[in-house]
Motif scaffolding. Sequence first.
Motif, short mmCIF file in Angstrom:
data_model
loop_
_atom_site.label_atom_id
_atom_site.label_comp_id
_atom_site.label_asym_id
_atom_site.label_seq_id
_atom_site.Cartn_x
_atom_site.Cartn_y
_atom_site.Cartn_z
N SER A 88 0.89 -1.20 0.12
CA SER A 88 0.03 -0.01 0.00
C SER A 88 0.86 1.20 0.09
O SER A 88 0.21 2.33 -0.25
N GLU A 89 2.02 1.25 0.29
CA GLU A 89 2.97 2.38 0.32
C GLU A 89 3.79 2.37 -0.94
O GLU A 89 4.43 3.60 -0.97
N ARG A 90 3.36 1.70 -2.04
CA ARG A 90 4.11 1.97 -3.05
C ARG A 90 3.16 2.36 -4.38
O ARG A 90 2.02 2.04 -4.36
#
Length: 235
Positions: A88-90
């Motif tokens: 989810s952070e990429r």
Amino acid sequence: MRKTRLLMDDPIISRHVPETDWFSATSLHRMLRKYSTVYIKPDIGRKGNGVIRVRKINDSESEISYRQTSVRCATKNVVSQLQKIQNSERQYIIQRGIDLATYHSRPFDVRVVLQKPLNRWHLSWVSAKVAPHKDAVVTNVAKGAQDVTITKTLRKLDQRLNVYRVLQELIDVSYQTAQILGAKFPLKIVGLDMAIDKRGKIWFIEANTKPDFRGLRSLDPKQYKRYITAKRLIR
């Protein structure tokens, strides 16, 4: 993604760039309506890490493949399944899948490395990266693919193609790509992941400004020597 966008905007080289967009639910469903296979991958990544393949099985069902795993689900549920896999952070991009040419029934793509030691691009290395099996998601050596000389690969293609024409176009498109990217970015070396489809068309997949040369020395000592010489000039 910036490099791909730049190439997509070029009136000549854009013909060799598969449709690519930022990944979203909208772009996924739009591209699945147009293409049987799409690839989703981190915008910044190496060695095939995080690459996901989505392939339509029929009008209502799709297959999601990543690492060594494949999962079938309703096409309408693909986004929710991908959310379980993605970081989810990429940021991710989505790209049309290419029906790759095969060597001994295994798909492959081509690594082309060019260097610019004296304000002119020079070809340093061309080799095929042959997938470990016919249904592999990626063709990265780090994921089990095999480095094979390009001449050997083209001579033993499963498809009947004009080998000379394919090789010439591969080199021409690679040089044009390096020139376009080099005019915008301060590049002295670039590794291009190129593809040949089953009809012999050349495609650009992605560009790497820090290409991995670990297999070159044993694969082709002469090309490795040219690479080392050019690298010293760059420095």
